[in-house]
Design a protein around this motif. Structure first.
Motif, mmCIF file in Angstrom:
data_model
loop_
_atom_site.group_PDB
_atom_site.id
_atom_site.type_symbol
_atom_site.label_atom_id
_atom_site.label_comp_id
_atom_site.label_asym_id
_atom_site.label_seq_id
_atom_site.Cartn_x
_atom_site.Cartn_y
_atom_site.Cartn_z
ATOM 1 N N VAL A 156 -52.501 139.241 -25.958
ATOM 2 C CA VAL A 156 -52.277 140.101 -27.117
ATOM 3 C C VAL A 156 -51.109 141.054 -26.860
ATOM 4 C CG1 VAL A 156 -53.264 141.952 -28.518
ATOM 5 C CG2 VAL A 156 -54.657 139.963 -27.933
ATOM 6 N N LEU A 157 -51.085 141.649 -25.692
ATOM 7 C CA LEU A 157 -50.009 142.572 -25.353
ATOM 8 C C LEU A 157 -48.645 141.894 -25.386
ATOM 9 C CD1 LEU A 157 -51.344 144.764 -22.404
ATOM 10 C CD2 LEU A 157 -50.540 145.556 -24.621
ATOM 11 N N MET A 158 -48.555 140.757 -24.757
ATOM 12 C CA MET A 158 -47.268 140.077 -24.643
ATOM 13 C C MET A 158 -46.726 139.625 -25.993
ATOM 14 S SD MET A 158 -47.909 137.846 -21.191
ATOM 15 C CE MET A 158 -48.234 138.648 -19.609
ATOM 16 N N ASN A 159 -47.600 139.356 -26.921
ATOM 17 C CA ASN A 159 -47.178 138.907 -28.252
ATOM 18 C C ASN A 159 -47.243 140.010 -29.303
ATOM 19 O OD1 ASN A 159 -46.784 135.770 -28.209
ATOM 20 N ND2 ASN A 159 -48.601 136.154 -26.968
ATOM 21 N N SER A 160 -47.592 141.225 -28.892
ATOM 22 C CA SER A 160 -47.892 142.282 -29.860
ATOM 23 C C SER A 160 -46.693 142.650 -30.743
ATOM 24 C CB SER A 160 -48.411 143.520 -29.136
ATOM 25 O OG SER A 160 -47.463 143.985 -28.187
ATOM 26 N N LEU A 161 -45.522 142.845 -30.172
ATOM 27 C CA LEU A 161 -44.355 143.228 -30.971
ATOM 28 C C LEU A 161 -43.975 142.127 -31.949
ATOM 29 C CD1 LEU A 161 -42.087 144.961 -28.279
ATOM 30 C CD2 LEU A 161 -43.579 146.039 -29.975
ATOM 31 N N ARG A 162 -44.029 140.906 -31.472
ATOM 32 C CA ARG A 162 -43.678 139.766 -32.327
ATOM 33 C C ARG A 162 -44.679 139.616 -33.473
ATOM 34 N NH1 ARG A 162 -40.689 135.063 -31.445
ATOM 35 N NH2 ARG A 162 -41.260 133.313 -32.785
ATOM 36 N N ASN A 163 -45.966 139.643 -33.141
ATOM 37 C CA ASN A 163 -46.985 139.436 -34.174
ATOM 38 C C ASN A 163 -47.011 140.578 -35.186
ATOM 39 O OD1 ASN A 163 -47.765 136.976 -33.130
ATOM 40 N ND2 ASN A 163 -49.456 137.816 -31.917
ATOM 41 N N LEU A 164 -46.864 141.815 -34.711
ATOM 42 C CA LEU A 164 -46.864 142.944 -35.638
ATOM 43 C C LEU A 164 -45.656 142.882 -36.566
ATOM 44 C CD1 LEU A 164 -48.310 145.476 -36.546
ATOM 45 C CD2 LEU A 164 -47.105 146.761 -34.758
ATOM 46 N N SER A 165 -44.513 142.472 -36.044
ATOM 47 C CA SER A 165 -43.320 142.359 -36.899
ATOM 48 C C SER A 165 -43.473 141.234 -37.926
ATOM 49 C CB SER A 165 -42.061 142.148 -36.051
ATOM 50 O OG SER A 165 -42.150 140.987 -35.260
ATOM 51 N N ILE A 166 -44.118 140.149 -37.537
ATOM 52 C CA ILE A 166 -44.364 139.045 -38.489
ATOM 53 C C ILE A 166 -45.256 139.534 -39.633
ATOM 54 C CG2 ILE A 166 -45.581 136.842 -38.773
ATOM 55 C CD1 ILE A 166 -44.601 136.096 -35.934
ATOM 56 N N LEU A 167 -46.322 140.261 -39.286
ATOM 57 C CA LEU A 167 -47.259 140.755 -40.303
ATOM 58 C C LEU A 167 -46.585 141.762 -41.235
ATOM 59 C CD1 LEU A 167 -50.437 141.234 -38.068
ATOM 60 C CD2 LEU A 167 -49.922 139.318 -39.598
ATOM 61 N N LEU A 168 -45.770 142.639 -40.690
ATOM 62 C CA LEU A 168 -45.071 143.632 -41.517
ATOM 63 C C LEU A 168 -44.044 142.978 -42.425
ATOM 64 C CD1 LEU A 168 -44.617 146.487 -38.887
ATOM 65 C CD2 LEU A 168 -46.016 146.585 -40.965
ATOM 66 N N LYS A 170 -44.293 139.960 -43.648
ATOM 67 C CA LYS A 170 -45.051 139.295 -44.711
ATOM 68 C C LYS A 170 -45.487 140.294 -45.775
ATOM 69 C CE LYS A 170 -47.057 135.198 -42.505
ATOM 70 N NZ LYS A 170 -48.316 134.468 -42.220
ATOM 71 N N HIS A 171 -45.898 141.471 -45.345
ATOM 72 C CA HIS A 171 -46.367 142.480 -46.295
ATOM 73 C C HIS A 171 -45.225 143.059 -47.121
ATOM 74 C CE1 HIS A 171 -48.807 145.774 -47.894
ATOM 75 N NE2 HIS A 171 -47.796 146.582 -47.601
ATOM 76 N N TYR A 172 -44.115 143.398 -46.469
ATOM 77 C CA TYR A 172 -43.011 144.083 -47.161
ATOM 78 C C TYR A 172 -41.929 143.146 -47.690
ATOM 79 C CZ TYR A 172 -44.557 148.714 -45.530
ATOM 80 O OH TYR A 172 -45.253 149.876 -45.318
ATOM 81 N N HIS A 173 -41.960 141.875 -47.235
ATOM 82 C CA HIS A 173 -40.883 140.929 -47.565
ATOM 83 C C HIS A 173 -39.533 141.466 -47.098
ATOM 84 C CE1 HIS A 173 -43.720 138.574 -49.879
ATOM 85 N NE2 HIS A 173 -44.058 139.661 -50.555
ATOM 86 N N HIS A 174 -39.553 142.099 -45.942
ATOM 87 C CA HIS A 174 -38.322 142.646 -45.390
ATOM 88 C C HIS A 174 -38.427 142.608 -43.863
ATOM 89 C CE1 HIS A 174 -34.598 144.792 -45.298
ATOM 90 N NE2 HIS A 174 -34.658 145.129 -46.573
ATOM 91 N N LYS A 175 -37.329 142.264 -43.216
ATOM 92 C CA LYS A 175 -37.330 142.189 -41.763
ATOM 93 C C LYS A 175 -37.544 143.569 -41.146
ATOM 94 C CE LYS A 175 -34.864 137.872 -41.138
ATOM 95 N NZ LYS A 175 -33.897 137.138 -40.304
ATOM 96 N N VAL A 176 -37.882 143.566 -39.850
ATOM 97 C CA VAL A 176 -38.385 144.747 -39.168
ATOM 98 C C VAL A 176 -37.370 145.280 -38.154
ATOM 99 C CG1 VAL A 176 -40.222 145.561 -37.617
ATOM 100 C CG2 VAL A 176 -40.751 143.952 -39.463
ATOM 101 N N ILE A 177 -37.332 146.604 -38.003
ATOM 102 C CA ILE A 177 -36.571 147.254 -36.939
ATOM 103 C C ILE A 177 -37.545 147.663 -35.842
ATOM 104 C CG2 ILE A 177 -35.233 149.315 -36.329
ATOM 105 C CD1 ILE A 177 -34.000 149.164 -39.151
ATOM 106 N N ILE A 178 -37.206 147.332 -34.590
ATOM 107 C CA ILE A 178 -38.052 147.671 -33.452
ATOM 108 C C ILE A 178 -37.323 148.681 -32.570
ATOM 109 C CG2 ILE A 178 -39.195 146.816 -31.365
ATOM 110 C CD1 ILE A 178 -39.649 144.160 -32.745
ATOM 111 N N GLN A 209 -40.836 137.904 -26.357
ATOM 112 C CA GLN A 209 -41.479 137.502 -27.604
ATOM 113 C C GLN A 209 -41.017 138.365 -28.779
ATOM 114 O OE1 GLN A 209 -43.552 134.841 -28.110
ATOM 115 N NE2 GLN A 209 -43.098 134.305 -25.998
ATOM 116 N N GLY A 210 -40.859 139.659 -28.526
ATOM 117 C CA GLY A 210 -40.529 140.562 -29.625
ATOM 118 C C GLY A 210 -39.080 140.567 -30.031
ATOM 119 N N LEU A 211 -38.177 140.330 -29.059
ATOM 120 C CA LEU A 211 -36.750 140.497 -29.325
ATOM 121 C C LEU A 211 -35.938 139.209 -29.268
ATOM 122 C CD1 LEU A 211 -36.212 143.729 -27.160
ATOM 123 C CD2 LEU A 211 -36.936 143.565 -29.547
ATOM 124 N N LYS A 212 -36.500 138.162 -28.712
ATOM 125 C CA LYS A 212 -35.765 136.902 -28.593
ATOM 126 C C LYS A 212 -36.254 135.911 -29.643
ATOM 127 C CE LYS A 212 -35.268 132.880 -25.597
ATOM 128 N NZ LYS A 212 -35.791 132.207 -24.388
#
Length: 435
Positions: A156-168, A170-178, A209-212
């Motif tokens: 969960v930790l290793m994929n957390s940034l990637r998965n949270l950005s995917i969910l956001l 989907k909700h906002y229909h806009h890409k994410v800034i990390i 996972q989050g940035l690549k």
């Protein structure tokens, strides 16, 4: 009425809404957008405004933020950027400065707690009509990241940034800034406590996972003190844009410029202390800009407001144990000690500086420690000689005091180990035995 001085406050919204003094660094936003990179890494010494700038970026880009926070600031004049980017992005913002621990399990738990805190900001995802039930289960894993099963926790930790950005997205229909602040602190703590390899593995996967190749990522900004080797944790990352203390671009946005310090002193009727402030806290050179340490300048000005006879202090030095200088002096050869004496006397030395290192390389060579002293602010560049060779100096009186203190401690340690050396030294005085 004078504005309050923001000692230790790294929250941009708090500074702007609670009548604190703010030196405008919002030009960083326009420069970042004009010179866009998918992953941007800023490396600067501690206490030079990295965290405040990250908070500023979050306030500018995040959906739902108050745009009036930027009224009267430089970025407000960039109307095209404001219309296109201000308040338009979901933002994931984490700070790793608190990820510490004497063992890997403790540090990993603290990392999980930081991810958990950030994920909890988006609990509206549980009611989002844009997400499937499977998506919502994925989100629930993020807010329960401290689960008992360590294997699941790692995943969960290793994929957390990637998965949270995917969910956001989907909700906002806009890409994410990390935004990732103080990315290298967990590595430093892990190196000191003996679990470096485990932490490298965790961060390599978290960032990878989050940035690549994350299709939900718009861009990312990271900050840290050291430019950690790509082979260490950035393996496979698509050429992060490195913006170090030798980079000309963005050189005025971390630390206070001479013009900014003069205005600050004038605003508080402290102009007569300019020479003292300059001698004690100026001298750092980022890119082509000479800058002061903000923490020191603000702390001293705050004391002067209460006591005009207040003496300058080593405020920056007191925020750390300065262990890097201690380690450096302990490993110093006779030649190195002579060079330290030169520096304390106000002279310069020429050294080849390697800005990209892994933590487990730092103590392998005294040359690497010179590089770390340079990148962490204990030494600064007087001028570039050629290639990686720089003429280095101690930046100011504050840092000079740190070196003197550490040399004195080293001398006391030597005396404790062998008192006969001190006895012979004292007898030589009495006998006028110069040799």
């Amino acid at each position: 009425m004078e504005k309050k001085l923001p000692i230790g406050i790294e929250n941009f919204e708090k500074i702007r809404t609670q009548d604190f003094y703010y030196i405008d660094k919002t030009g960083l936003i326009g420069e970042l957008l004009r010179n866009w990179g998918e992953v941007n890494l800023f490396t600067r010494p501690r206490r030079f405004g990295k965290s405040l700038n990250m908070s500023m970026l979050k306030c500018f880009f995040e959906i739902g933020q108050d745009s009036s926070l930027f009224d009267g600031l430089k970025i407000a004049g960039e109307t095209e950027f404001c219309e296109k980017y201000m308040g338009k992005f979901p933002v994931i913002s984490i700070s790793l400065k608190g990820v510490d621990g004497k063992d890997y399990q403790t540090a990993r738990s603290m990392m999980g707690a930081e991810i958990n805190r950030e994920a909890m900001r988006f609990q509206f995802l549980l009611d989002s009509h844009q997400l499937t039930e499977a998506d919502k289960m994925l989100y629930q894993q993020l807010i329960r990241v401290e689960g008992e099963n360590s294997l699941i926790q790692d995943s969960v930790l290793m994929n957390s940034l990637r998965n949270l950005s995917i969910l956001l997205q989907k909700h906002y229909h806009h890409k994410v800034i990390i935004l990732i602040d103080e990315y290298d602190v967990p590595l430093d703590k892990a190196y000191q406590s003996g679990y470096y390899d485990e932490m490298v593995h965790l961060l390599r996967n978290l960032f990878g996972q989050g940035l690549k190749s994350n299709d939900s990522l718009y861009f990312s900004v990271m900050t840290g003190c050291l430019r950690v080797s790509k082979e260490s944790i950035f393996t496979g990352l698509n050429n992060p844009k490195i913006l170090s203390i030798t980079t000309v671009r963005f050189d005025e946005y971390f630390g206070f410029t001479d013009k900014e310090v003069k205005k600050l002193l004038s605003d508080y009727d402290l102009d007569q202390y300019y020479d003292t402030v300059k001698q004690w806290y100026d001298g750092y050179r980022f890119g082509e800009m000479d800058v002061y340490c903000p923490w020191d300048v603000i702390s001293y000005c705050d004391e002067l407001r209460e006591d005009l006879d207040a003496e300058p202090q080593a405020y920056w030095a007191h925020t750390s144990d300065n262990s890097i200088v201690k380690r450096f002096i302990q490993k110093a050869t006779k030649q190195t000690k002579n060079e330290i004496e030169q520096l304390i006397a106000g002279e310069s030395i020429i050294k080849e500086v390697h800005q990209e290192l892994t933590y487990n390389e730092l103590d392998k060579s005294i040359d690497n420690l010179w590089s770390v002293l340079f990148t962490t602010g204990y030494l600064t560049r007087y001028k570039k000689i050629t290639g990686k060779k720089y003429e280095l100096v101690i930046p100011n009186l504050e840092i000079r005091q740190i070196f003197i203190t550490q040399v004195q401690e080293w001398f006391r340690d030597i005396v404790r180990q062998d008192s006969s050396v001190l006895k012979a030294f004292c007898e030589a005085f009495l006998k006028r035995d110069e040799k």
